[in-house]
Enzyme design. Structure first.
Site, PDB file in Angstrom:
ATOM      1  N   ASP A  95       0.784  -1.419   0.216  1.00  0.00           N
ATOM      2  CA  ASP A  95       0.060   0.126  -0.197  1.00  0.00           C
ATOM      3  C   ASP A  95       1.355   1.395  -0.224  1.00  0.00           C
ATOM      4  O   ASP A  95      -0.164   2.424  -0.079  1.00  0.00           O
ATOM      5  CB  ASP A  95      -1.285  -0.484   1.395  1.00  0.00           C
ATOM      6  CG  ASP A  95      -2.259  -1.030   1.191  1.00  0.00           C
ATOM      7  OD1 ASP A  95      -2.571  -1.430  -0.777  1.00  0.00           O
ATOM      8  OD2 ASP A  95      -2.559  -1.657   2.241  1.00  0.00           O
ATOM      9  N   ASP A 154      -6.644  -5.466  -4.293  1.00  0.00           N
ATOM     10  CA  ASP A 154      -6.024  -3.861  -4.220  1.00  0.00           C
ATOM     11  C   ASP A 154      -4.648  -3.644  -4.494  1.00  0.00           C
ATOM     12  O   ASP A 154      -4.385  -2.437  -4.827  1.00  0.00           O
ATOM     13  CB  ASP A 154      -5.852  -3.591  -2.297  1.00  0.00           C
ATOM     14  CG  ASP A 154      -7.429  -4.100  -1.254  1.00  0.00           C
ATOM     15  OD1 ASP A 154      -7.026  -6.154  -1.869  1.00  0.00           O
ATOM     16  OD2 ASP A 154      -7.369  -4.045  -0.163  1.00  0.00           O
TER      17      ASP A 154
HETATM   18  N1  GLY Z   1      -6.550  -2.164   0.766  1.00  0.00           N
HETATM   19  C1  GLY Z   1      -7.877  -2.576   2.127  1.00  0.00           C
HETATM   20  C2  GLY Z   1      -8.910  -1.720   2.010  1.00  0.00           C
HETATM   21  O1  GLY Z   1      -9.730  -1.866   0.943  1.00  0.00           O
HETATM   22  O2  GLY Z   1      -9.317  -2.503   3.223  1.00  0.00           O
END
Ligand code: GLY
Length: 375
Positions: A95, A154
């Site tokens: 992330d 994600d």
């Molecule tokens: N990237 C983690 C979520 O969307 O909760």
């Protein structure tokens, strides 16, 4: 756009920007995640969501020009850099794009500050460091032993950091890694009916996909609504940078699956396959990400094909404002209520989530003419 819709948009966008400005007076360049009784509680910079509040400050700054918002965002960005240069580096994950695109990349685009450019370059290199070339190549999500080899949908939304770095620094290695990851994800995470897997575990040595996991969704074969939004927004962006037709086709398919499974009131449930789907907790953040993703996809299609997605995004934003908006509570910190963070873990259910707010304002601004985002 009809006059009444335009008036709604102008009012709703301006109210959202005013709320961000007011919250900035209290919190400055903090790191926010979820609300408790209508209040955002500041967290450490290593949270995966740490880019979204500074990102909201920059979205609002670009409209209002308020220098205090820019200064607060720059302050947060410096702390983000510290977090990847001290012991918190070991906690870093895929992330890093969510952390640095809305902050350093956006601030560089807005101001040309070389410090922001350097931080974005650092972040892109850290994301590259997660790439495992085994098999067809994939970016591993996390670090701990029990989570190694996991690839999550994600990550598609983190690839713009690499595509942007390839263009900005004229270094195709960033693009090649993003392309490899996107092709692998297309094969392993997008199902023929346009629904998606949240997590696939890969053999770290051979690159063979081994198993599908439900992750933040209800079950391995159900469909986590936020994962759907990450998927089609991410594939639309991958197409925007690469022009690989399969990526746009994937975005189109997943977006249509998302829209076909939306309940009548227009706010997604946390998982489209949840057994109690009619009454299950909603996830306004999935709706906000989807609205912005639909507008991204619409801009990449011929006008006739894009128009229905603009209409769907507009309906989605109006549904979010009507059912989840905080206009009735001026003391609420957030823009959208009724989001779900991680239901299987019992975390952040029916709260406001900072990324829901971020994509909501981004989508409102896009509908009102914004062209260049941080992605
Ligand atoms: N990237 C983690 C979520 O969307 O909760």
């Amino acid at each position: 756009m009809q006059t009444s819709t335009h008036e709604w948009l102008t009012t709703t966008r301006a109210a959202a920007e005013a709320r961000v400005t007011a919250l900035a007076l209290r919190l400055g360049g903090a790191f926010l995640h979820a609300t408790d009784a209508g209040r955002y509680l500041p967290l450490d910079a290593d949270e995966w969501t740490s880019g979204f509040w500074p990102g909201l400050l920059l979205l609002t700054y670009r409209r209002t020009g308020d220098p205090a918002l820019l200064a607060a965002a720059a302050h947060a960005e410096a702390e983000l850099e510290r977090a990847v240069c001290d012991d918190r580096l070991y906690l870093l994950h895929h992330d890093v794009g969510f952390q640095f695109s809305p902050t350093a990349v956006m601030r560089y685009k807005l101001t040309g500050d070389p410090t922001a450019r350097r931080r974005a370059f650092l972040a892109a290199n850290l994301l590259m460091g997660r790439f495992n070339p085994a098999g067809t190549g994939f970016i591993e999500a996390w670090n701990t032993e029990e989570r190694r080899g996991l690839v999550i949908i994600d990550t598609m939304m983190n690839l713009p950091l690499l595509f942007w770095a390839a263009d900005e620094f004229q270094q195709p290695r960033f693009r090649n890694v993003a392309l490899a990851h996107a092709h692998t994800t297309l094969r392993t995470h997008v199902r023929p009916d346009g629904s998606t897997n949240h997590i696939v575990r890969f053999d770290q040595e051979t690159g063979m996909p081994l198993e599908t996991r439900g992750g933040q969704g209800y079950a391995p074969d159900s469909c986590w609504s936020r994962g759907q939004s990450w998927a089609f927004y991410g594939f639309a962006l991958a197409y925007r940078y690469s022009r690989v037709p399969e990526f746009r086709a994937a975005a189109y398919r997943v977006a249509n699956s998302f829209l076909a499974t939306l309940p009548p009131e227009g706010v997604p449930p946390w998982d489209f396959g949840a057994p109690d789907v009619a009454t299950a907790p909603r996830d306004s953040s999935a709706g906000a990400i989807a609205a912005s993703g639909l507008l991204e996809l619409a801009a990449l299609l011929p006008p006739g094909e894009g128009k229905p997605f603009v209409a769907a995004a507009t309906d989605l934003l109006m549904a979010l404002a009507a059912h989840c908006g905080t206009a009735d509570d001026p003391a609420h910190d957030a823009l959208l209520r009724h989001a779900t963070g991680n239901l299987p873990k019992g975390q952040n259910i029916d709260v406001a989530l900072i990324y829901g707010d971020y994509y909501y304002l981004e989508a409102l601004q896009k509908l009102d003419g914004l062209r260049e985002t941080c992605w």
